[in-house]
Design a protein around this motif. Structure first.
Motif, PDB file in Angstrom:
ATOM      1  N   LEU A 330      -3.924  33.536  43.021  1.00 46.59           N
ATOM      2  CA  LEU A 330      -2.640  32.540  42.594  1.00 46.59           C
ATOM      3  C   LEU A 330      -2.083  32.399  44.236  1.00 46.59           C
ATOM      4  CD1 LEU A 330      -1.296  29.716  41.893  1.00 46.59           C
ATOM      5  CD2 LEU A 330      -0.312  31.113  39.763  1.00 46.59           C
ATOM      6  N   PRO A 331      -1.519  33.330  43.906  1.00 45.16           N
ATOM      7  CA  PRO A 331      -0.398  33.005  45.927  1.00 45.16           C
ATOM      8  C   PRO A 331      -1.000  32.780  47.309  1.00 45.16           C
ATOM      9  CG  PRO A 331       0.603  35.363  44.262  1.00 45.16           C
ATOM     10  CD  PRO A 331      -1.091  34.762  43.575  1.00 45.16           C
ATOM     11  N   LEU A 332      -2.184  33.794  46.671  1.00 45.58           N
ATOM     12  CA  LEU A 332      -3.048  33.398  48.026  1.00 45.58           C
ATOM     13  C   LEU A 332      -3.376  31.861  48.299  1.00 45.58           C
ATOM     14  CD1 LEU A 332      -5.482  36.586  48.153  1.00 45.58           C
ATOM     15  CD2 LEU A 332      -3.431  35.716  50.038  1.00 45.58           C
ATOM     16  N   LEU A 333      -4.290  31.532  47.096  1.00 43.47           N
ATOM     17  CA  LEU A 333      -4.812  30.126  46.821  1.00 43.47           C
ATOM     18  C   LEU A 333      -3.563  29.494  47.297  1.00 43.47           C
ATOM     19  CD1 LEU A 333      -7.843  29.100  46.985  1.00 43.47           C
ATOM     20  CD2 LEU A 333      -7.616  31.352  46.392  1.00 43.47           C
ATOM     21  N   ASP A 376       1.006  29.103  27.981  1.00 38.56           N
ATOM     22  CA  ASP A 376       0.745  29.878  29.432  1.00 38.56           C
ATOM     23  C   ASP A 376       1.434  29.027  30.124  1.00 38.56           C
ATOM     24  OD1 ASP A 376      -0.617  31.584  27.307  1.00 38.56           O
ATOM     25  OD2 ASP A 376      -2.820  31.317  28.205  1.00 38.56           O
ATOM     26  N   LEU A 377       2.442  29.598  31.345  1.00 38.06           N
ATOM     27  CA  LEU A 377       2.959  29.447  32.553  1.00 38.06           C
ATOM     28  C   LEU A 377       2.980  29.947  33.222  1.00 38.06           C
ATOM     29  CD1 LEU A 377       5.047  26.704  30.058  1.00 38.06           C
ATOM     30  CD2 LEU A 377       3.555  26.474  30.793  1.00 38.06           C
ATOM     31  N   VAL A 378       2.825  29.231  34.842  1.00 32.81           N
ATOM     32  CA  VAL A 378       3.061  30.376  35.824  1.00 32.81           C
ATOM     33  C   VAL A 378       4.906  29.683  36.575  1.00 32.81           C
ATOM     34  CG1 VAL A 378       2.565  31.683  37.898  1.00 32.81           C
ATOM     35  CG2 VAL A 378       1.527  30.945  35.647  1.00 32.81           C
ATOM     36  N   PHE A 379       5.898  29.604  37.266  1.00 33.93           N
ATOM     37  CA  PHE A 379       7.006  29.728  37.521  1.00 33.93           C
ATOM     38  C   PHE A 379       6.286  30.265  39.324  1.00 33.93           C
ATOM     39  CE2 PHE A 379       8.531  29.661  33.509  1.00 33.93           C
ATOM     40  CZ  PHE A 379       7.962  27.905  32.712  1.00 33.93           C
ATOM     41  N   ILE A 380       6.387  29.067  40.002  1.00 38.29           N
ATOM     42  CA  ILE A 380       6.089  29.597  41.359  1.00 38.29           C
ATOM     43  C   ILE A 380       7.671  29.027  42.168  1.00 38.29           C
ATOM     44  CG2 ILE A 380       4.968  28.764  43.111  1.00 38.29           C
ATOM     45  CD1 ILE A 380       2.615  29.309  42.275  1.00 38.29           C
ATOM     46  N   ASP A 381       7.834  29.907  43.303  1.00 32.21           N
ATOM     47  CA  ASP A 381       9.183  29.275  43.956  1.00 32.21           C
ATOM     48  C   ASP A 381       8.218  28.873  45.329  1.00 32.21           C
ATOM     49  OD1 ASP A 381      10.645  28.793  46.094  1.00 32.21           O
ATOM     50  OD2 ASP A 381      12.111  30.115  45.642  1.00 32.21           O
ATOM     51  N   PRO A 382       8.224  27.417  45.779  1.00 32.07           N
ATOM     52  CA  PRO A 382       7.086  26.934  46.480  1.00 32.07           C
ATOM     53  C   PRO A 382       7.606  27.356  48.173  1.00 32.07           C
ATOM     54  CG  PRO A 382       7.684  25.365  46.337  1.00 32.07           C
ATOM     55  CD  PRO A 382       8.640  26.038  45.142  1.00 32.07           C
ATOM     56  N   LYS A 383       9.319  27.943  48.412  1.00 36.48           N
ATOM     57  CA  LYS A 383       9.164  27.787  49.092  1.00 36.48           C
ATOM     58  C   LYS A 383       9.676  29.873  49.535  1.00 36.48           C
ATOM     59  CE  LYS A 383      11.892  24.086  49.550  1.00 36.48           C
ATOM     60  NZ  LYS A 383      12.453  22.756  48.716  1.00 36.48           N
ATOM     61  N   ALA A 384       9.773  30.269  48.848  1.00 36.80           N
ATOM     62  CA  ALA A 384       9.503  31.937  48.656  1.00 36.80           C
ATOM     63  C   ALA A 384       8.385  32.660  49.947  1.00 36.80           C
ATOM     64  CB  ALA A 384       9.636  32.640  47.692  1.00 36.80           C
ATOM     65  N   THR A 385       8.797  33.157  50.741  1.00 30.86           N
ATOM     66  CA  THR A 385       7.816  34.002  51.774  1.00 30.86           C
ATOM     67  C   THR A 385       7.746  35.349  51.332  1.00 30.86           C
ATOM     68  OG1 THR A 385       9.505  34.033  53.702  1.00 30.86           O
ATOM     69  CG2 THR A 385       8.155  32.070  53.179  1.00 30.86           C
ATOM     70  N   TRP A 386       6.800  35.463  51.711  1.00 32.94           N
ATOM     71  CA  TRP A 386       6.880  37.326  51.369  1.00 32.94           C
ATOM     72  C   TRP A 386       5.214  37.837  51.686  1.00 32.94           C
ATOM     73  CZ3 TRP A 386       3.294  39.813  47.216  1.00 32.94           C
ATOM     74  CH2 TRP A 386       2.187  38.610  46.501  1.00 32.94           C
ATOM     75  N   TYR A 402      -6.034  41.583  51.172  1.00 38.98           N
ATOM     76  CA  TYR A 402      -5.273  41.201  52.247  1.00 38.98           C
ATOM     77  C   TYR A 402      -3.831  42.049  53.190  1.00 38.98           C
ATOM     78  CZ  TYR A 402      -8.328  39.049  49.787  1.00 38.98           C
ATOM     79  OH  TYR A 402      -9.553  37.982  48.835  1.00 38.98           O
ATOM     80  N   GLU A 403      -4.052  42.906  52.912  1.00 42.31           N
ATOM     81  CA  GLU A 403      -2.935  43.732  53.236  1.00 42.31           C
ATOM     82  C   GLU A 403      -2.006  43.252  54.748  1.00 42.31           C
ATOM     83  OE1 GLU A 403      -1.308  46.493  51.669  1.00 42.31           O
ATOM     84  OE2 GLU A 403      -0.217  47.220  53.690  1.00 42.31           O
ATOM     85  N   GLY A 404      -0.713  42.619  54.733  1.00 45.69           N
ATOM     86  CA  GLY A 404       0.160  42.567  55.921  1.00 45.69           C
ATOM     87  C   GLY A 404      -0.325  40.830  56.368  1.00 45.69           C
ATOM     88  N   PHE A 405      -0.710  40.635  54.796  1.00 53.57           N
ATOM     89  CA  PHE A 405      -0.982  38.888  54.625  1.00 53.57           C
ATOM     90  C   PHE A 405       0.285  38.266  54.447  1.00 53.57           C
ATOM     91  CE2 PHE A 405      -4.914  37.052  54.463  1.00 53.57           C
ATOM     92  CZ  PHE A 405      -5.697  38.113  55.051  1.00 53.57           C
ATOM     93  N   SER A 406       0.660  37.087  55.149  1.00 47.73           N
ATOM     94  CA  SER A 406       2.057  36.778  54.685  1.00 47.73           C
ATOM     95  C   SER A 406       1.937  35.592  54.209  1.00 47.73           C
ATOM     96  CB  SER A 406       3.159  36.091  55.926  1.00 47.73           C
ATOM     97  OG  SER A 406       2.792  35.409  56.412  1.00 47.73           O
ATOM     98  N   VAL A 407       2.930  34.813  53.141  1.00 44.50           N
ATOM     99  CA  VAL A 407       2.409  34.796  51.330  1.00 44.50           C
ATOM    100  C   VAL A 407       3.453  33.534  51.661  1.00 44.50           C
ATOM    101  CG1 VAL A 407       2.129  34.492  49.682  1.00 44.50           C
ATOM    102  CG2 VAL A 407       0.939  35.993  50.408  1.00 44.50           C
ATOM    103  N   ARG A 408       3.334  32.122  51.616  1.00 45.99           N
ATOM    104  CA  ARG A 408       4.293  31.488  51.503  1.00 45.99           C
ATOM    105  C   ARG A 408       3.737  31.107  50.267  1.00 45.99           C
ATOM    106  NH1 ARG A 408       6.249  26.040  51.852  1.00 45.99           N
ATOM    107  NH2 ARG A 408       4.452  24.781  52.708  1.00 45.99           N
ATOM    108  N   GLY A 409       5.130  31.053  48.877  1.00 48.12           N
ATOM    109  CA  GLY A 409       4.720  30.901  47.820  1.00 48.12           C
ATOM    110  C   GLY A 409       5.027  31.767  46.725  1.00 48.12           C
ATOM    111  N   LYS A 410       6.072  32.661  45.679  1.00 46.06           N
ATOM    112  CA  LYS A 410       6.116  33.696  44.857  1.00 46.06           C
ATOM    113  C   LYS A 410       6.268  33.210  43.075  1.00 46.06           C
ATOM    114  CE  LYS A 410       9.186  37.548  45.486  1.00 46.06           C
ATOM    115  NZ  LYS A 410       8.316  38.452  45.758  1.00 46.06           N
TER     116      LYS A 410
END
Ligand SMILES: [Zn+2]
Length: 441
Positions: A330-333, A376-386, A402-410
């Motif tokens: 989910l985070p990557l997509l 069954d629900l998933v809460f995403i902070d769309p602005k957080a990056t990690w 995906y080591e080192g991939f930076s992701v927007r949405g947590k």
């Protein structure tokens, strides 16, 4: 227990907008202008609320090549919970001497430790038409999808087209789905290992064309697993326009990685079947997702550690094949799909939740945000990056493709049947709370 969720943006396959959700016990009781006096409240301000992800393709505790995939049903389900996957579909272990109902019972007892819900596909290995009675028999156990391999004749996993046709007729009778690993064995170099030079896109294209003809003639709904190539995809689309009831799946690794990784010093760690392909293949797959031509993105989660893969660096024909994915799906997509503008948030709700839930008889209990569906629900902070680091993930594997991939949405929280199983980086679920979810209806 009841929970009032307010302030968030609810995302479904057809709608994105603010809504208040009222959860009562394990289910969603109301969507919209809900209010309740006695409920606990959760302020979802600034968060997107997706339906729990249904990962239709994982392999926990899979015996393969003299070893086992690194995650069992406990660690795999922890990774799932942290990744917003509230339902996963694993496979029974097919065997010439084990009946399908017996295989279901065995797998049910292995899966009992799971922290999230699960279902099964019946793996058809060593199955013969003399065992036709087993197909309606497993329907009684809540299993109505059946996995066939058109590859791997060397290890006895291949089903002949003749046996496949007989099985498809029986599966159609019970209203089920044939799921197919589509690689034409005769076009694969068995000694070459899980790499594109040994397993060309042509083998996928030919197998999908063959399966498409069988699906059209038997009217059996057929789900093509892990489509990796543009040519495989066009074989699926042409068969579909000729009237074949075909559903299709691709995986995050075909969308986010390409064959260039095989020339890296650690390239052998990326061994996966079908193998990674070209940038052009990636682009074709992304376009098909935006048009909702596929029903699911699923992970084919089947991780092996460095210690399991390293010894076979020089023996590609024996290397265990498979990649981890359930925790990062989910985070990557979200990041690479929605963040880059390739997909709308509602497409993601379709591809990760509604599409797979509908394909495998779980809708609308699973994959939906509507009254009476499981909460069954998933809460995403769309602005957080990690940034993805294998060491921070819950999977029992010491590398991430995906080591080192930076992701927007947590992902900040995950509810499974009304219970927090993950919140603010912490897993809250106890082993064994996950339930087997039979095919509904
Ligand atoms: Zn698989």
């Amino acid at each position: 227990m009841s929970l009032l969720i307010h302030g968030g943006i609810v995302v479904t396959s057809h709608r994105v907008g603010p809504a208040t959700l009222y959860v009562e016990g394990e289910r969603i009781a109301r969507v919209g202008k809900a209010s309740a006096k006695s409920a606990e409240t959760f302020n979802a301000n600034g968060l997107l609320i997706f339906p729990g992800v249904v990962d239709a393709h994982v392999h926990f505790a899979l015996p393969v090549a003299g070893t086992r995939s690194a995650d069992d049903f406990h660690t795999g389900s922890l990774a799932a919970a942290a990744g917003g996957v509230t339902t996963f579909i694993d496979f029974t272990l097919g065997h010439p001497e084990v009946s399908l109902p017996e295989a279901v019972e065995r797998r049910l007892s292995e899966a009992r430790v799971s922290v999230v819900d699960y279902s099964f596909h019946a793996e058809m290995v060593g199955w013969r038409p003399e065992r036709l009675w087993e197909i309606p028999a497993v329907r009684e156990l809540g299993v109505r999808s059946f996995k066939f391999y058109l590859a791997y004749s060397d290890s006895g996993r291949r089903t002949s087209l003749g046996d496949l046709k007989v099985a498809m007729e029986a599966i159609r009778e019970i209203g089920g789905v044939a799921m197919v690993h589509a690689e034409a064995d005769e076009l694969v170099d068995q000694k070459g290992g899980p790499f594109p030079w040994a397993r060309p896109a042509l083998s996928e294209e030919v197998a999908i064309a063959e399966v498409g003809i069988l699906a059209r003639r038997t009217h059996c709904t057929t789900y093509v697993a892990h489509i990796s190539s543009a040519s495989g995809l066009s074989a699926l689309l042409s068969a579909r326009s000729a009237g074949a009831p075909l559903l299709g799946e691709t995986c995050p690794h075909y969308l986010l990685l390409d064959e260039s990784v095989y020339s890296r010093p650690d390239g052998h760690l990326f061994s996966v079947t079908p193998p990674l392909r070209t940038r052009e293949d990636q682009e074709a797959l992304w376009r098909s997702l935006a048009r909702r031509r596929l029903q699911a993105v699923a992970t084919d989660h089947c991780p092996f550690t460095r210690a399991q893969k390293d010894p076979y660096r020089e023996h590609p024909e024996r290397i265990p094949s498979g990649l981890p994915g359930v925790e990062t799906l989910l985070p990557l997509l979200f990041s690479a799909g929605v963040g880059s503008g390739r997909l709308r948030p509602s497409d993601l709700a379709w591809l990760l939740s509604e599409g797979p839930a509908r394909a495998f008889g779980l809708w609308p209990k699973k994959g939906a945000v509507q009254p009476n569906s499981d909460a069954d629900l998933v809460f995403i902070d769309p602005k957080a990056t990690w940034t993805i680091h294998a060491k921070d993930l819950h999977m029992a594997v010491d590398f991430s493709p995906y080591e080192g991939f930076s992701v927007r949405g947590k992902i900040v929280g995950v509810l499974s049947r009304g219970e927090w199983v993950y919140r603010d980086g912490e897993i809250l679920a106890r082993p064994g709370r996950g339930k087997f979810i039979p095919w509904q209806k």
